[in-house]
Design an enzyme around this catalytic site. Structure first.
Site, PDB file in Angstrom:
ATOM      1  CB  THR A 114      -1.258  14.676  -1.559  1.00  0.00           C
ATOM      2  OG1 THR A 114      -0.526  13.549  -1.081  1.00  0.00           O
ATOM      3  CG2 THR A 114      -2.379  15.002  -0.577  1.00  0.00           C
ATOM      4  CG  ASN A 115      -1.958   9.437  -2.937  1.00  0.00           C
ATOM      5  OD1 ASN A 115      -1.740   8.815  -1.900  1.00  0.00           O
ATOM      6  ND2 ASN A 115      -1.003   9.649  -3.841  1.00  0.00           N
ATOM      7  NE  ARG A 116      -9.770   9.510  -0.082  1.00  0.00           N
ATOM      8  CZ  ARG A 116     -10.448  10.383   0.647  1.00  0.00           C
ATOM      9  NH1 ARG A 116     -10.171  10.525   1.930  1.00  0.00           N
ATOM     10  NH2 ARG A 116     -11.408  11.111   0.104  1.00  0.00           N
ATOM     11  CB  SER A 117      -0.690   6.593   0.270  1.00  0.00           C
ATOM     12  OG  SER A 117       0.313   5.826   0.886  1.00  0.00           O
TER      13      SER A 117
ATOM     14  CB  ALA B 166      -0.133   6.128  -3.423  1.00  0.00           C
TER      15      ALA B 166
END
Ligand code: PMT
Length: 224
Positions: free
Chosen positions: A31-34, A98
């Protein structure tokens, strides 16, 4: 460019927000930091401006917004389906999510064991939601985001042109302030023959300003 209470009156606006989660096995994902804050703030600002808002959201820890149709998804493929099936019914699309650019080619049905010293994950490119919305036969006013760690304007203008967008809102990421998972952000907004800088401020106020700008540009677009 403060939005008026009616600048998007009666218009159907579709917004994506948050990260996506791409599963590796039943317990792990990429995943990512959004945090979803930017997209949720835009959904609320569009609602305040009189729009009928649908928000397609990846997994976030935010309060569900009132008076907004919320569609919860997890993966990039699910976000693609949720957005593409609803887009033809909307006038404006804002892609603040994102979305993962790559997803594991295989989701292992059982938890991966740590038997090897070195292992590889094969990733496949995901489908580009933003570019495909911009290609729809029924044209939507399409607004993309660009999250960049360097050469912000060049990359943002390239995305605007290549994906045939009406507008792109670019932000710096990976810096101390703004971007992912912070309360504040700043945006450099570009369109074919213009640009505007929205200074560092709370995402709530920033979203109002971006919605004001979108409404202004949308009016010109409608009269084409
Ligand atoms: O959620 P927050 O914590 O508030 O943070 C806000 C934010 C930094 C996530 C937001 O402001 C932002 O920049 N969102 C876009 C992040 C991103 O994925 O940027 P990108 O440059 O990788 O993608 C460009 C555009 O293509 C984006 O509009 C994205 O939604 C879209 N995209 C990307 C890949 C894909 N498969 N489909 C897409 O639609």
């Amino acid at each position: 460019i403060q939005p008026t209470a009616h600048c998007l009156q009666g218009l159907k606006v579709l917004i994506s927000a948050g990260p996506t989660r791409e599963p590796l096995d039943p317990v792990r994902y990429i995943t990512n930091r959004s945090s979803g804050k930017m997209g949720y703030a835009l959904a609320n600002a569009a609602l305040q401006a009189g729009a009928d808002v649908t928000l397609v959201s990846g997994p976030v820890a935010l309060t569900e917004p009132a008076h907004i149709e919320l569609v919860k998804v997890e993966t990039a493929a699910q976000m693609y389906e949720a957005v593409m099936s609803r887009a033809p019914d909307h006038a404006i699309y804002i892609g603040a999510a994102a979305v993962a650019d790559y997803s594991p080619a295989i989701m292992e049905p059982e938890k991966i064991k740590k038997q090897k010293e070195l292992t590889t994950i094969i990733l496949h490119k995901t489908k580009d939601i933003l570019a495909d919305v911009a290609k729809l036969e029924k044209r939507l006013f399409t607004v993309g985001f660009a999250a960049e760690t360097h050469d912000l304007e060049a990359y943002a203008r390239d995305k605007l042109k290549r994906k045939k967008l009406d507008m792109i809102a670019a932000n710096w990421v990976g810096r101390e302030l703004g971007g992912f998972d912070s309360e504040q952000n700043a945006l450099h907004v570009f369109w074919e023959n213009g640009e505007k800088t929205l200074a560092m401020m709370d995402k709530t106020r920033l979203a109002e300003q971006l919605i004001g700008l979108i409404a202004e540009r949308f009016k010109g677009y409608e009269s084409l």
